[in-house]
Enzyme design. Structure first.
Site, PDB file in Angstrom:
ATOM      1  N   ASN A 204       5.738  -7.660  -5.619  1.00  0.00           N
ATOM      2  CA  ASN A 204       6.405  -6.361  -5.650  1.00  0.00           C
ATOM      3  C   ASN A 204       7.475  -6.339  -6.730  1.00  0.00           C
ATOM      4  O   ASN A 204       8.175  -7.334  -6.957  1.00  0.00           O
ATOM      5  CB  ASN A 204       6.948  -5.945  -4.271  1.00  0.00           C
TER       6      ASN A 204
ATOM      7  N   CYS B 292      -1.079   1.155  -0.354  1.00  0.00           N
ATOM      8  CA  CYS B 292      -1.858   0.028  -0.901  1.00  0.00           C
ATOM      9  C   CYS B 292      -3.263   0.026  -0.317  1.00  0.00           C
ATOM     10  O   CYS B 292      -4.231  -0.275  -1.024  1.00  0.00           O
ATOM     11  CB  CYS B 292      -1.151  -1.295  -0.623  1.00  0.00           C
TER      12      CYS B 292
ATOM     13  N   CYS C  69       4.418  -1.945  -5.013  1.00  0.00           N
ATOM     14  CA  CYS C  69       4.065  -3.016  -4.076  1.00  0.00           C
ATOM     15  C   CYS C  69       3.251  -4.102  -4.782  1.00  0.00           C
ATOM     16  O   CYS C  69       2.586  -3.846  -5.797  1.00  0.00           O
ATOM     17  CB  CYS C  69       3.208  -2.463  -2.946  1.00  0.00           C
TER      18      CYS C  69
ATOM     19  N   GLU D  50       0.478  -5.561  -3.747  1.00  0.00           N
ATOM     20  CA  GLU D  50      -0.982  -5.373  -3.702  1.00  0.00           C
ATOM     21  C   GLU D  50      -1.451  -4.474  -4.832  1.00  0.00           C
ATOM     22  O   GLU D  50      -2.473  -4.723  -5.463  1.00  0.00           O
ATOM     23  CB  GLU D  50      -1.394  -4.754  -2.355  1.00  0.00           C
TER      24      GLU D  50
ATOM     25  N   GLU E  62      10.601  -4.026  -7.859  1.00  0.00           N
ATOM     26  CA  GLU E  62      11.476  -2.920  -7.429  1.00  0.00           C
ATOM     27  C   GLU E  62      12.232  -2.319  -8.608  1.00  0.00           C
ATOM     28  O   GLU E  62      12.235  -2.854  -9.718  1.00  0.00           O
ATOM     29  CB  GLU E  62      12.424  -3.431  -6.331  1.00  0.00           C
TER      30      GLU E  62
ATOM     31  N   CYS F 234       0.744  -1.745   3.240  1.00  0.00           N
ATOM     32  CA  CYS F 234       1.173  -0.381   3.559  1.00  0.00           C
ATOM     33  C   CYS F 234       0.024   0.603   3.310  1.00  0.00           C
ATOM     34  O   CYS F 234      -0.996   0.264   2.693  1.00  0.00           O
ATOM     35  CB  CYS F 234       2.398   0.003   2.736  1.00  0.00           C
TER      36      CYS F 234
END
Ligand code: THU
Length: 160
Positions: A62, A115, A73, A75, A64, A112
């Site tokens: 990830n 993803c 993210c 993934e 940010e 999530c």
């Protein structure tokens, strides 16, 4: 009105040691890349490793951003990179490991919704399931035989 039932089957491994050697190697790649995640805001680190049909492992973590929604993210970082660099490869499996710098993460952390949607696109594109393995920093590993197994009533190209 009629009831529609949707069922999913998962497999739970007590820990990584119970996985096949290939899956252990893939999960280890996810763990290593997770440690290098850029997560100064959430302190929540996620690593993803994708095994391609030629044996290549593509990783992502990830990333940010101070403008929070601009981050991405693990993934999707991994799968978009795989899609960009190996457009004709089949993605066999994706392993995911997540940990918090603030507390122990010993339960499996599933991907999530956004993803799942992104991974579904590639599963549909290649017309072959993408096996999913996910865990925390340690402890049990959950296997889902495909992405579609964790995204019932999905939106895809057939919805357009
Ligand atoms: N995160 C992922 O990398 N993958 C997920 O499936 C869920 C959340 C990241 C995004 C953000 O950097 C941090 O975890 C906290 O939500």
């Amino acid at each position: 009105m009629k009831e529609i039932k949707s069922t999913s089957t998962f497999f739970e491994y007590e820990n990584m040691a119970e996985l096949t050697l290939i899956d252990q190697e893939l999960m280890q790649a996810a763990i290593e890349v997770r440690k290098r995640a850029y997560a100064p805001y959430s302190k929540f680190r996620v690593g993803a490793a994708i095994l391609l049909d030629d044996g290549t492992i593509i990783v992502g973590s990830n990333q940010e951003n101070a403008a929070f929604p601009s981050g991405l993210c693990a993934e999707r970082t991994a799968i978009f990179y795989a899609g960009a660099t190996h457009p004709n490869a089949v993605m066999l499996s994706i392993a995911i490991s997540a940990s918090s710098d603030l507390k122990p993460t010993v339960t499996p952390i599933p991907p999530c919704g956004a993803c799942r949607q992104a991974i579904l696109e590639y599963e549909n594109k290649q017309e072959q399931p993408i096996r999913m393995l996910f865990m925390g920093a340690e402890g049990p590993v959950i296997e889902s035989p495909s992405l579609i197994n964790i995204l019932p009533f999905h939106f895809d190209k057939n919805s357009l």
